[in-house]
Motif scaffolding. Structure first.
Motif, mmCIF file in Angstrom:
data_model
loop_
_atom_site.group_PDB
_atom_site.id
_atom_site.type_symbol
_atom_site.label_atom_id
_atom_site.label_comp_id
_atom_site.label_asym_id
_atom_site.label_seq_id
_atom_site.Cartn_x
_atom_site.Cartn_y
_atom_site.Cartn_z
ATOM 1 N N ALA A 67 13.812 -36.352 22.487
ATOM 2 C CA ALA A 67 14.159 -35.022 22.972
ATOM 3 C C ALA A 67 12.921 -34.231 23.373
ATOM 4 C CB ALA A 67 14.948 -34.268 21.903
ATOM 5 N N ALA A 68 11.825 -34.381 22.613
ATOM 6 C CA ALA A 68 10.579 -33.704 22.982
ATOM 7 C C ALA A 68 10.040 -34.235 24.309
ATOM 8 C CB ALA A 68 9.541 -33.886 21.874
ATOM 9 N N ALA A 200 19.741 -32.805 24.393
ATOM 10 C CA ALA A 200 19.154 -34.142 24.461
ATOM 11 C C ALA A 200 19.094 -34.787 23.079
ATOM 12 C CB ALA A 200 17.758 -34.067 25.073
ATOM 13 N N LEU A 201 18.811 -33.987 22.066
ATOM 14 C CA LEU A 201 18.752 -34.518 20.700
ATOM 15 C C LEU A 201 20.122 -35.009 20.251
ATOM 16 C CD1 LEU A 201 17.257 -34.914 17.995
ATOM 17 C CD2 LEU A 201 17.840 -32.545 17.446
ATOM 18 N N ALA A 202 21.154 -34.191 20.485
ATOM 19 C CA ALA A 202 22.498 -34.596 20.092
ATOM 20 C C ALA A 202 22.944 -35.851 20.828
ATOM 21 C CB ALA A 202 23.475 -33.451 20.349
ATOM 22 N N ARG A 203 22.571 -35.950 22.100
ATOM 23 C CA ARG A 203 22.941 -37.145 22.876
ATOM 24 C C ARG A 203 22.222 -38.379 22.354
ATOM 25 N NH1 ARG A 203 24.995 -40.818 24.843
ATOM 26 N NH2 ARG A 203 25.552 -41.208 27.016
ATOM 27 N N SER A 253 22.926 -33.729 11.825
ATOM 28 C CA SER A 253 23.018 -33.190 13.187
ATOM 29 C C SER A 253 23.313 -31.697 13.166
ATOM 30 C CB SER A 253 24.102 -33.937 13.972
ATOM 31 O OG SER A 253 23.811 -35.318 14.066
ATOM 32 N N LEU A 254 24.226 -31.266 12.293
ATOM 33 C CA LEU A 254 24.524 -29.840 12.183
ATOM 34 C C LEU A 254 23.307 -29.055 11.720
ATOM 35 C CD1 LEU A 254 28.111 -29.897 10.608
ATOM 36 C CD2 LEU A 254 27.491 -29.350 12.964
ATOM 37 N N PHE A 255 22.549 -29.625 10.794
ATOM 38 C CA PHE A 255 21.334 -28.954 10.312
ATOM 39 C C PHE A 255 20.325 -28.782 11.448
ATOM 40 C CE2 PHE A 255 16.988 -29.352 8.691
ATOM 41 C CZ PHE A 255 16.925 -28.242 7.865
#
Length: 274
Positions: A67-68, A200-203, A253-255
């Motif tokens: 994601a970064a 992007a992180l969630a994906r 993921s929620l965190f």
């Protein structure tokens, strides 16, 4: 009788909440209930093994790094597509959406064919001692591939709405291009960058199809958590162990998403004060 802005608002709201509850909230509640019905011993038996811990580290650590990278590449790509005119620009803009339309399994096969030791690119990297496929680098590459369009499409409308007069005013005050970007444009883009980072992180965390082909699925090296979940369902037939791993991924993921949301609020307040 009070007039409403939208005719049939009550019915529309009811249908929306019913669909949201049935498609999103109900499955998540069932997952939490199934995982919560198991005792702490069963939880530790599933997540306390070295294999699962390595998979969690790779899934979330790789997703954070990917994601970064997507934020940096996405910002550059979105800026070029919006601010510059060059041949085949529309084609390049259309290619950004390719990971959206391309089935993830096809993407994984294509990346493996390119970066395998006998692939077009992999055969060139092999003499240099660099191996991409069947390593963590390949997993990272697949995560970057699927997450990049989210950052680009999130940034494009914001960059298009930014007025050129802001940059010109900064330059007239003696700021260099880098100073005007870092002190003027970047604070304006930061909330959108954080949103693109979260998407992007969630994906990347939930990616399965494109990763399993290029990773090689080597235990304690290139395995991801979604693969372990599928394996536990296929081998044992019991959804309990898979529900535990799913609940751990859901909580993490929620965190992360809540942390990104707090960062967005903090950045918005800091920008308003500044």
């Amino acid at each position: 009788m009070r007039n409403r802005a939208m005719p049939g608002f009550g019915l529309s709201l009811g249908i929306t909440l019913a669909w949201l509850g049935g498609i999103v909230l109900l499955p998540l509640a069932a997952l939490a209930w199934k995982a919560g019905s198991l005792g702490p011993t069963a939880w530790w038996a599933q997540i306390g093994t070295r294999r699962v811990l390595h998979a969690l580290q790779l899934s979330f650590g790789g997703a954070l790094v990917a994601a970064a990278i997507d934020v940096l590449l996405g910002l550059l790509l979105a800026w070029v597509l919006v601010r510059y005119r060059f041949p085949f620009r529309r084609l390049c803009d259309a290619l950004v959406d390719l990971p959206f339309a391309l089935p993830t399994a096809v993407a994984g096969i294509a990346l493996t064919a390119l970066y395998a030791p006998n692939g077009w690119i992999g055969s060139l990297l092999q003499p240099l001692g660099i191996q991409v496929a069947y390593t963590r680098i390949g997993v990272l590459l697949a995560m970057v591939f699927v997450g990049l369009p989210f950052v680009v499409r999130t940034l494009q409308p914001v960059i298009e709405s930014m007025e050129h007069e802001v940059e010109e005013a900064a330059r007239t005050l003696g700021a260099t291009r880098w100073q005007s970007f870092r002190r003027v444009l970047l604070p304006m883009l930061m909330p959108t960058l954080l949103t693109g980072f979260a998407l992007a992180l969630a994906r990347a965390v939930g990616e399965y199809g494109s990763v399993i082909y290029i990773s090689g699925n080597l235990p304690m090296r290139t395995e991801i958590v979604p693969l372990l979940i599928v394996q536990k369902i296929d081998t044992g037939g019991d959804t309990g162990p898979a529900a535990v791993l799913g609940a751990v991924m859901l909580a993490a993921s929620l965190f992360v998403l809540m942390a990104v949301s707090l960062l967005q609020r903090w950045n918005r307040r800091w920008t308003e004060v500044g």
